[in-house]
Write a protein that holds these residues in place. Structure first.
Motif, PDB file in Angstrom:
ATOM      1  N   HIS A   1      59.837  24.499 -45.780  1.00 23.02           N
ATOM      2  CA  HIS A   1      59.780  23.588 -46.916  1.00 23.02           C
ATOM      3  C   HIS A   1      61.167  23.185 -47.422  1.00 23.02           C
ATOM      4  O   HIS A   1      61.330  22.103 -47.986  1.00 23.02           O
TER       5      HIS A   1
ATOM      6  N   TRP B   1      62.291  20.195 -45.141  1.00 25.46           N
ATOM      7  CA  TRP B   1      61.377  19.061 -44.944  1.00 25.46           C
ATOM      8  C   TRP B   1      61.539  17.969 -45.995  1.00 25.46           C
ATOM      9  O   TRP B   1      60.813  16.962 -45.951  1.00 25.46           O
TER      10      TRP B   1
ATOM     11  N   LEU C   1      60.687  17.640 -49.194  1.00 26.75           N
ATOM     12  CA  LEU C   1      59.408  17.334 -49.832  1.00 26.75           C
ATOM     13  C   LEU C   1      59.586  16.649 -51.183  1.00 26.75           C
ATOM     14  O   LEU C   1      58.785  15.806 -51.574  1.00 26.75           O
TER      15      LEU C   1
ATOM     16  N   ILE D   1      53.946  26.560 -50.515  1.00 25.96           N
ATOM     17  CA  ILE D   1      54.452  25.416 -51.270  1.00 25.96           C
ATOM     18  C   ILE D   1      54.654  25.775 -52.744  1.00 25.96           C
ATOM     19  O   ILE D   1      55.564  25.269 -53.406  1.00 25.96           O
TER      20      ILE D   1
ATOM     21  N   TYR E   1      58.025  27.233 -52.986  1.00 25.59           N
ATOM     22  CA  TYR E   1      59.059  26.190 -53.002  1.00 25.59           C
ATOM     23  C   TYR E   1      59.175  25.579 -54.399  1.00 25.59           C
ATOM     24  O   TYR E   1      60.282  25.359 -54.905  1.00 25.59           O
TER      25      TYR E   1
ATOM     26  N   ASN F   1      61.224  30.106 -45.375  1.00 19.06           N
ATOM     27  CA  ASN F   1      61.287  29.949 -46.837  1.00 19.06           C
ATOM     28  C   ASN F   1      61.886  31.190 -47.494  1.00 19.06           C
ATOM     29  O   ASN F   1      62.700  31.094 -48.430  1.00 19.06           O
TER      30      ASN F   1
ATOM     31  N   GLU G   1      53.458  21.994 -41.010  1.00 14.85           N
ATOM     32  CA  GLU G   1      54.139  20.911 -41.731  1.00 14.85           C
ATOM     33  C   GLU G   1      53.132  19.854 -42.159  1.00 14.85           C
ATOM     34  O   GLU G   1      53.226  19.294 -43.261  1.00 14.85           O
TER      35      GLU G   1
ATOM     36  N   ALA H   1      51.290  21.040 -45.237  1.00 16.52           N
ATOM     37  CA  ALA H   1      52.192  21.002 -46.398  1.00 16.52           C
ATOM     38  C   ALA H   1      52.338  19.579 -46.919  1.00 16.52           C
ATOM     39  O   ALA H   1      52.303  19.331 -48.131  1.00 16.52           O
TER      40      ALA H   1
END
Length: 469
Positions: free
Chosen positions: A19, A22, A24, A56, A59, A99, A142, A145
């Motif tokens: 995460h 990526w 996000l 998530i 994160y 993570n 992924e 997520a």
């Protein structure tokens, strides 16, 4: 740790698939909005996605500066993976370990960060690739997520699942992810028919109740309601407490006009998630639609029963929408919905309070038009203040966006002018209104050929318009 060693560690961290790499949350995006989307949306709150949800959440908690809580979420994710994917625990844990490495790095616990980097390296070396591997399981993680993050992430999620299916075309989980992404992208940016993907997901996993609900919703839009309703009832029978199934089924029945059934399903979903803002919003919107239906029922039979039903519907709509308003979410029109409900209940001071709160918010042009229309109606019909109503209708029409609300306000101004002129042919206010409307028509005419109505397809339960509107 020396500076060189720390730089090397950071270089390795940036190679991890997780995460933290990526992107996000992109620049300029509100963390509050991101967290609300991830934590309150109901689609993936069921058990099979708990590890993804915990990752998530970790994160999000890191972004909030709460790294200790983030580590707690990651420990829960790792335990779930060990229990639910024992045969693939190592490869399924790569994202969680990545993570964890990043969180420990931000805490300054570099030895712990290095330990998790080494765990990733040990698995990746089996595939002769340092720190990151190309595997369908990683693409799948992924993809889930990004589906959790919604919005602009749906296209990338679809690509992830397509990539995973290239390596394992009969995998039920990958097929389900692709079907959900295709369903979300059905009308944007280009039309895509998700029916085949959804049927394939159900064929590979007959227990995929959520895919059945999505297929039912798509079939309903295609006027094949019989099969759709059968699929929904089948999903409800198999998973009577699954929030995603309950919400999807509620949407189908709400579209059908079966409000009592939709409300029944949403209230059942609330039993499992009593503090979920989105569920309260959708339930409140259903009750509000019920209020409007009762108001439109002009039959004279059983006036007492009708008044009682109206009062109950207003109270329920208020209760659920106040829960949303108190949560300070950005869900649309909550304040003006409450204001109109209080106006209908004869509580004008409360209605004024919520209208003014809504005027203080940063609203889109379309939302401003809706608000001016509703407040103008309140002033015209409840407060009996025609001048204030005229002011707000004019302000709404001046907003340069073609919409049904704009047309309604123009029609109201036209009617007000006509009534005033019938009483006094030289009424200056009426003449000014007609001149204003002529100017607006002249300005809009050249743009009409190019104008296009934008429809919001994201809401689970689209709000109804007031009969006054």
């Amino acid at each position: 740790m020396s500076e060189n060693t720390r730089n090397t560690l950071e270089s390795h961290l940036r190679q991890l698939k997780c995460h933290f790499t990526w992107n996000l949350v992109e620049g300029g995006e509100s963390l509050d909005d991101f967290e609300d989307e991830v934590c309150n949306e109901t689609e993936f709150q069921n058990n099979e996605f708990k590890a993804t949800v915990f990752n998530i959440l970790a994160y999000v908690k890191h972004c909030r500066g709460n790294d200790q809580a983030a580590l707690g979420c990651l420990r829960q994710a790792e335990a779930l993976i060990q229990r639910e994917h024992a045969e693939q625990a190592a490869i399924r844990s790569l994202v969680t370990w990545g993570n964890s490495a990043w969180v420990y790095y931000h805490l300054g616990r570099f030895a712990d960060a290095q330990m998790y980097v080494d765990k990733v390296l040990q698995v990746c070396e089996e595939f002769r690739s340092p720190y990151r591997i190309e595997s369908p399981e990683m693409d799948c993680e992924e993809g889930w997520a990004r589906l959790l993050c919604g919005g602009k992430h749906n296209e990338r999620a679809k690509v992830c699942f397509e990539k995973a299916l290239e390596r394992n075309p009969q995998n039920p989980e990958f097929t389900s992810g692709l079907a959900i992404a295709s369903y979300r992208l059905d009308t944007w940016p280009l039309p895509q028919n998700p029916v085949d993907s959804l049927r394939q997901a159900i064929r590979l996993n007959p227990d995929n109740r959520y895919a059945k609900v999505l297929l039912a919703l798509k079939l309903q839009r295609m006027k094949e309601e019989g099969e759709g309703e059968r699929l929904v009832e089948e999903a409800l029978e198999d998973a009577p407490c699954a929030t995603d199934v309950l919400c999807g089924a509620a949407k189908l029945y709400q579209r059908k006009g079966a409000l009592d059934r939709a409300i029944e399903l949403l209230r059942k979903a609330l039993e499992g998630m009593p503090n979920n803002t989105y569920l309260h919003y959708y339930t409140g919107c259903c009750y509000r639609t019920k209020v409007l239906e009762i108001l439109q029922d002009t039959g004279k039979n059983d006036m007492y029963g009708r008044r009682k039903k109206l009062q109950e519907a207003i109270e329920q709509a208020m209760y659920h929408l106040k829960r949303v308003e108190e949560a300070n979410t950005k869900l649309p029109c909550v304040g003006s919905y409450l204001a109109c409900l209080y106006a209908q209940a004869g509580q004008y001071d409360e209605a004024e309070h919520y209208f003014q709160k809504e005027f203080c918010k940063e609203l889109s042009p379309g939302a401003k038009q809706v608000l001016h229309l509703r407040y103008g109606n309140f002033q015209l019909y409840q407060r009996k203040s025609e001048n204030t109503a005229i002011h707000h209708f004019i302000q709404g029409v001046k907003i340069n966006q073609d919409s049904k609300e704009r047309e309604k306000m123009k029609n109201k101004l036209q009617k007000i002018a006509s009534v005033r002129l019938s009483k006094d042919g030289a009424d200056s206010v009426a003449l000014h209104l007609l001149e204003f409307l002529q100017e607006q028509d002249a300005e809009m005419r050249p743009a009409e050929e190019k104008s296009e109505r934008c429809l919001d397809s994201g809401s689970l339960l689209p709000p109804a318009s007031s009969p006054e509107e």
